[in-house]
Design a protein around this motif. Structure first.
Motif, PDB file in Angstrom:
ATOM      1  N   GLU A  54      31.468 -11.477   9.919  1.00  0.00           N
ATOM      2  CA  GLU A  54      31.786 -10.210   9.262  1.00  0.00           C
ATOM      3  C   GLU A  54      30.481  -9.560   8.805  1.00  0.00           C
ATOM      4  O   GLU A  54      29.513 -10.253   8.489  1.00  0.00           O
ATOM      5  CB  GLU A  54      32.685 -10.456   8.044  1.00  0.00           C
ATOM      6  CG  GLU A  54      34.012 -11.108   8.369  1.00  0.00           C
ATOM      7  CD  GLU A  54      35.029 -10.153   8.963  1.00  0.00           C
ATOM      8  OE1 GLU A  54      34.865  -8.929   8.806  1.00  0.00           O
ATOM      9  OE2 GLU A  54      35.990 -10.631   9.585  1.00  0.00           O
ATOM     10  N   ASN A  55      30.451  -8.263   8.714  1.00  0.00           N
ATOM     11  CA  ASN A  55      29.266  -7.518   8.253  1.00  0.00           C
ATOM     12  C   ASN A  55      28.003  -7.971   8.973  1.00  0.00           C
ATOM     13  O   ASN A  55      26.984  -8.251   8.348  1.00  0.00           O
ATOM     14  CB  ASN A  55      29.099  -7.656   6.732  1.00  0.00           C
ATOM     15  CG  ASN A  55      30.313  -7.159   5.985  1.00  0.00           C
ATOM     16  OD1 ASN A  55      30.923  -6.175   6.363  1.00  0.00           O
ATOM     17  ND2 ASN A  55      30.674  -7.861   4.934  1.00  0.00           N
ATOM     18  N   SER A  56      28.085  -8.023  10.281  1.00  0.00           N
ATOM     19  CA  SER A  56      26.962  -8.519  11.081  1.00  0.00           C
ATOM     20  C   SER A  56      25.965  -7.435  11.461  1.00  0.00           C
ATOM     21  O   SER A  56      24.933  -7.717  12.046  1.00  0.00           O
ATOM     22  CB  SER A  56      27.483  -9.183  12.358  1.00  0.00           C
ATOM     23  OG  SER A  56      28.040  -8.204  13.208  1.00  0.00           O
ATOM     24  N   LEU A  72      21.745   4.774  20.145  1.00  0.00           N
ATOM     25  CA  LEU A  72      20.505   4.110  19.738  1.00  0.00           C
ATOM     26  C   LEU A  72      20.813   2.837  18.940  1.00  0.00           C
ATOM     27  O   LEU A  72      20.159   1.811  19.124  1.00  0.00           O
ATOM     28  CB  LEU A  72      19.623   5.057  18.919  1.00  0.00           C
ATOM     29  CG  LEU A  72      18.264   4.505  18.470  1.00  0.00           C
ATOM     30  CD1 LEU A  72      17.451   3.983  19.660  1.00  0.00           C
ATOM     31  CD2 LEU A  72      17.503   5.580  17.702  1.00  0.00           C
ATOM     32  N   ALA A  73      21.838   2.895  18.089  1.00  0.00           N
ATOM     33  CA  ALA A  73      22.252   1.705  17.332  1.00  0.00           C
ATOM     34  C   ALA A  73      22.689   0.601  18.294  1.00  0.00           C
ATOM     35  O   ALA A  73      22.364  -0.577  18.093  1.00  0.00           O
ATOM     36  CB  ALA A  73      23.384   2.061  16.367  1.00  0.00           C
ATOM     37  N   VAL A 107      29.495  -7.092  19.529  1.00  0.00           N
ATOM     38  CA  VAL A 107      29.646  -6.586  18.176  1.00  0.00           C
ATOM     39  C   VAL A 107      30.326  -5.226  18.235  1.00  0.00           C
ATOM     40  O   VAL A 107      30.159  -4.483  19.207  1.00  0.00           O
ATOM     41  CB  VAL A 107      28.276  -6.490  17.445  1.00  0.00           C
ATOM     42  CG1 VAL A 107      27.408  -5.429  18.068  1.00  0.00           C
ATOM     43  CG2 VAL A 107      28.445  -6.260  15.960  1.00  0.00           C
ATOM     44  N   THR A 108      31.107  -4.930  17.220  1.00  0.00           N
ATOM     45  CA  THR A 108      31.688  -3.611  17.073  1.00  0.00           C
ATOM     46  C   THR A 108      30.967  -2.948  15.910  1.00  0.00           C
ATOM     47  O   THR A 108      31.130  -3.367  14.762  1.00  0.00           O
ATOM     48  CB  THR A 108      33.209  -3.706  16.803  1.00  0.00           C
ATOM     49  OG1 THR A 108      33.814  -4.422  17.869  1.00  0.00           O
ATOM     50  CG2 THR A 108      33.835  -2.330  16.686  1.00  0.00           C
ATOM     51  N   ARG A 113      31.885  -6.271  12.840  1.00  0.00           N
ATOM     52  CA  ARG A 113      32.221  -7.641  13.232  1.00  0.00           C
ATOM     53  C   ARG A 113      31.525  -8.029  14.527  1.00  0.00           C
ATOM     54  O   ARG A 113      31.408  -7.230  15.449  1.00  0.00           O
ATOM     55  CB  ARG A 113      33.721  -7.800  13.408  1.00  0.00           C
ATOM     56  CG  ARG A 113      34.471  -7.779  12.127  1.00  0.00           C
ATOM     57  CD  ARG A 113      35.934  -8.121  12.337  1.00  0.00           C
ATOM     58  NE  ARG A 113      36.661  -7.801  11.141  1.00  0.00           N
ATOM     59  CZ  ARG A 113      37.293  -6.655  10.927  1.00  0.00           C
ATOM     60  NH1 ARG A 113      37.332  -5.726  11.853  1.00  0.00           N
ATOM     61  NH2 ARG A 113      37.917  -6.436   9.797  1.00  0.00           N
ATOM     62  N   MET A 114      31.108  -9.293  14.566  1.00  0.00           N
ATOM     63  CA  MET A 114      30.495  -9.840  15.775  1.00  0.00           C
ATOM     64  C   MET A 114      31.284 -11.070  16.198  1.00  0.00           C
ATOM     65  O   MET A 114      31.698 -11.874  15.359  1.00  0.00           O
ATOM     66  CB  MET A 114      29.049 -10.236  15.491  1.00  0.00           C
ATOM     67  CG  MET A 114      28.352 -10.877  16.671  1.00  0.00           C
ATOM     68  SD  MET A 114      26.665 -11.314  16.225  1.00  0.00           S
ATOM     69  CE  MET A 114      25.835 -10.876  17.722  1.00  0.00           C
TER      70      MET A 114
END
Length: 138
Positions: A54-56, A72-73, A107-108, A113-114
């Motif tokens: 979570e929060n990756s 770019l992200a 990852v989203t 999340r990853m």
């Protein structure tokens, strides 16, 4: 009465391995990328390891996404994944004592999340091998 202690008692439990992996993965990201991801869940299957983080998403990726720079992200995330893949694979191998044949991740950026799936050469040695889910024989 002689009790044979050479059985699986010397190995950690499945839960202990999963917790150690979770903590080590969080420490890995903190050390190498300078941020602490959120809750990390690891679950062993017969010859697979599933990891959910979570929060990756790093603060840089979050900033880029919020500023409308999603492509770019995504490029930053892909570069980070490529740079950390072999180290993460080595970390998993060191903890499980089993070779990683393949490491898949995604990852989203929107949810942070990853997911990572490690395909293992074999099943790790644990004190409670019956606790590792096996494929249904049917």
């Amino acid at each position: 009465m002689n009790i044979d202690s050479s059985s699986t008692d010397q190995y950690p439990t499945r839960g202990q391995l999963e917790r150690k992996l979770s903590q080590s993965i969080q420490a890995f990201y903190r050390k190498n990328l300078g941020y602490q991801p959120g809750h990390t869940i690891c679950h062993l299957f017969e010859k697979k390891l599933a990891i959910i983080i979570e929060n990756s998403v790093t603060p840089t990726e979050q900033f880029l996404t919020e500023e409308g720079q999603g492509p770019l992200a995504k490029q930053v995330r892909d570069s980070l994944d490529n740079l950390t893949r072999s180290r993460l694979q080595q970390l998993i191998e060191d903890i499980l004592g089993v070779e990683v044949k393949d490491l898949l991740s995604d990852v989203t950026l929107e949810t942070g999340r990853m997911g990572i799936i490690a395909v293992l050469e074999g099943c790790p040695k644990v004190r409670n091998p019956e606790s590792i889910q096996k494929k249904n024989p049917n």
